[in-house]
Motif scaffolding. Structure first.
Motif, PDB file in Angstrom:
ATOM      1  N   GLY A 159       0.811  -1.212   0.000  1.00  0.00           N
ATOM      2  CA  GLY A 159       0.000   0.000   0.000  1.00  0.00           C
ATOM      3  C   GLY A 159       0.843   1.262   0.000  1.00  0.00           C
ATOM      4  O   GLY A 159       0.362   2.335  -0.364  1.00  0.00           O
ATOM      5  N   TYR A 160       2.087   1.138   0.420  1.00  0.00           N
ATOM      6  CA  TYR A 160       2.954   2.317   0.542  1.00  0.00           C
ATOM      7  C   TYR A 160       4.179   2.245  -0.381  1.00  0.00           C
ATOM      8  O   TYR A 160       5.149   2.974  -0.164  1.00  0.00           O
ATOM      9  CB  TYR A 160       3.375   2.497   2.006  1.00  0.00           C
ATOM     10  N   GLU A 161       4.092   1.387  -1.398  1.00  0.00           N
ATOM     11  CA  GLU A 161       5.243   1.214  -2.295  1.00  0.00           C
ATOM     12  C   GLU A 161       5.553   2.505  -3.053  1.00  0.00           C
ATOM     13  O   GLU A 161       6.710   2.933  -3.117  1.00  0.00           O
ATOM     14  CB  GLU A 161       4.983   0.094  -3.301  1.00  0.00           C
ATOM     15  N   GLU A 162       4.522   3.099  -3.651  1.00  0.00           N
ATOM     16  CA  GLU A 162       4.736   4.310  -4.448  1.00  0.00           C
ATOM     17  C   GLU A 162       5.202   5.449  -3.549  1.00  0.00           C
ATOM     18  O   GLU A 162       6.165   6.164  -3.851  1.00  0.00           O
ATOM     19  CB  GLU A 162       3.432   4.747  -5.144  1.00  0.00           C
ATOM     20  N   ASP A 163       4.481   5.626  -2.444  1.00  0.00           N
ATOM     21  CA  ASP A 163       4.787   6.707  -1.511  1.00  0.00           C
ATOM     22  C   ASP A 163       6.218   6.574  -0.988  1.00  0.00           C
ATOM     23  O   ASP A 163       6.979   7.548  -0.969  1.00  0.00           O
ATOM     24  CB  ASP A 163       3.781   6.656  -0.357  1.00  0.00           C
ATOM     25  N   GLY A 164       6.575   5.370  -0.587  1.00  0.00           N
ATOM     26  CA  GLY A 164       7.917   5.148  -0.039  1.00  0.00           C
ATOM     27  C   GLY A 164       8.995   5.433  -1.067  1.00  0.00           C
ATOM     28  O   GLY A 164      10.023   6.061  -0.763  1.00  0.00           O
ATOM     29  N   PHE A 165       8.766   4.988  -2.299  1.00  0.00           N
ATOM     30  CA  PHE A 165       9.767   5.231  -3.342  1.00  0.00           C
ATOM     31  C   PHE A 165       9.901   6.718  -3.631  1.00  0.00           C
ATOM     32  O   PHE A 165      11.012   7.257  -3.697  1.00  0.00           O
ATOM     33  CB  PHE A 165       9.402   4.460  -4.617  1.00  0.00           C
TER      34      PHE A 165
END
Lengths: 250, 250
Positions: free
Chosen positions: B186-192
């Protein structure tokens, strides 16, 4: 090079423009092809026409609503039948040669199958992946000859094949002026192929390396619900006001 | 014309070859593109390589298995993260210019977005259709400026965007040698995107007619079960013996 006529039934839903875009890019790799996009609707949709223009494949965009009597049933509806029969009518009025193929907008096609079907004399067939619990629907070829069909659901059908698994020559269609698809869920392919009688088994051409390859797949796309209502007050003066017009609402 | 690097995570399943075929035909319309197909597996699959060869898009086929610790969880798994980070490593080792984009194999892309993202200076963004209950995930543009994000699930994210909704310049990636995607569902895009800091809002380029058009869609394909066991005795001497090798079994 004989022309290919690709009959694609479609209907309004959140995925529609995406599906047509994706299929269109596959068809764009094929020469001498006319794409008959036929919507289950009373009138055409400018967004669909705009999408088809943008893709750049030669097309005709027609409508063919499902008859009211079938819309009311609580059982499975005969989806796409009006559309496909409208396509057959179009070909009877406008085409003299070439080959017709029913290509639903959510399936997947290896472009090689289009070149192979282009020279169909009467009817050609080949395997379709991702159909029923057997994982594939295919003619069975034993000692070089058609020897029945492999499919997870036979259902008394003479031709237990998927819509994506056969093509028909336009000349042959002209020789069968009454051929059409029945409004009978599950039996659309069978009914249409039966309506092409007489058709001998040895007249059915077996493509995709004598049915040893899978070049078409019955992929299905998950349905999305209609988008939540749009807050005009909050977003009316932003880019979202433009996007709003592209979405399917309840 | 700067090169495009398309990072596509994939994994073995009944739909895999169909999905790669369909996406591949879209990418084949785009010039100067390298397709990085990265499978969650310990070794490459000759059927995937054969499919990629047949499509004809320049590609690299790599593997990047999910670490064992994440495979064991009963919660949502961080799918595709190993694959995408492997893609970033590849670019750090092999690319000096151009733009990278994460393109999942079941999404739908209008080819216009590829030409628009090709000139990204740092990070570019645009709307993605069929995401969450809002029907779209998009930057909000108010008076010509980025003013937050519209998405059905914000979840405390600084960048509530979909994987299909942004591209990054390779030169900018080189300036952020520690940037990577977290194993956090769920946080892959945000984290990247956070790992690319510092990144000012006014450095984010807004594409697709200033985010007024939908050129990418988060289409999802229905999962199929593994195909039923094959009856070798009955069909071993037919064409089905060849098809058998193409299917995913339990």
């Amino acid at each position: 090079m004989p022309p290919l006529y690709i009959i694609t039934p479609t209907y309004r839903r959140p995925e529609q423009l995406a599906e047509l875009t994706r299929l269109g890019y596959t068809l764009k790799h094929v020469l001498n092809l006319l794409w008959l996009v036929i919507e289950d609707a009373n009138k055409t949709n400018p967004l669909v026409a705009h999408t088809l223009d943008r893709i750049g494949v030669p097309y005709e965009y027609l409508v063919a609503p499902m008859p009211e009597q079938y819309k009311l049933t609580k059982r499975a509806k005969p989806r796409g039948v009006s559309n496909r029969n409208r396509g057959l009518d179009y070909l009877r009025a406008n085409a003299t040669e070439g080959v017709l193929y029913f290509a639903d907008d959510d399936n997947t096609y290896d472009v090689n199958i289009f070149e192979q079907m282009r020279y169909t004399k009467k009817v050609s067939m080949w395997p379709v992946g991702l159909v029923t619990k057997t994982g594939v629907s295919s003619p069975i070829i034993r000692e070089g000859k058609l020897d029945g069909y492999y499919d997870g659901w036979i259902g008394g059908r003479k031709y237990p094949v998927d819509m994506a698994g056969f093509a028909v020559s336009v000349k042959f269609l002209h020789e069968r002026p009454h051929a059409k698809m029945p409004f009978k869920p599950g039996y659309e392919e069978d009914g249409f192929l039966r309506s092409l009688a007489p058709l001998q088994n040895n007249e059915i051409e077996l493509l995709a390396d004598e049915c040893r390859e899978i070049l078409t797949w019955h992929t299905q796309t998950k349905k999305n619900p209609a988008a939540l209502p749009f807050n005009q007050t909050r977003y009316g003066n932003t880019n979202l006001a433009f996007i709003e017009k592209l979405l399917v609402r309840p």
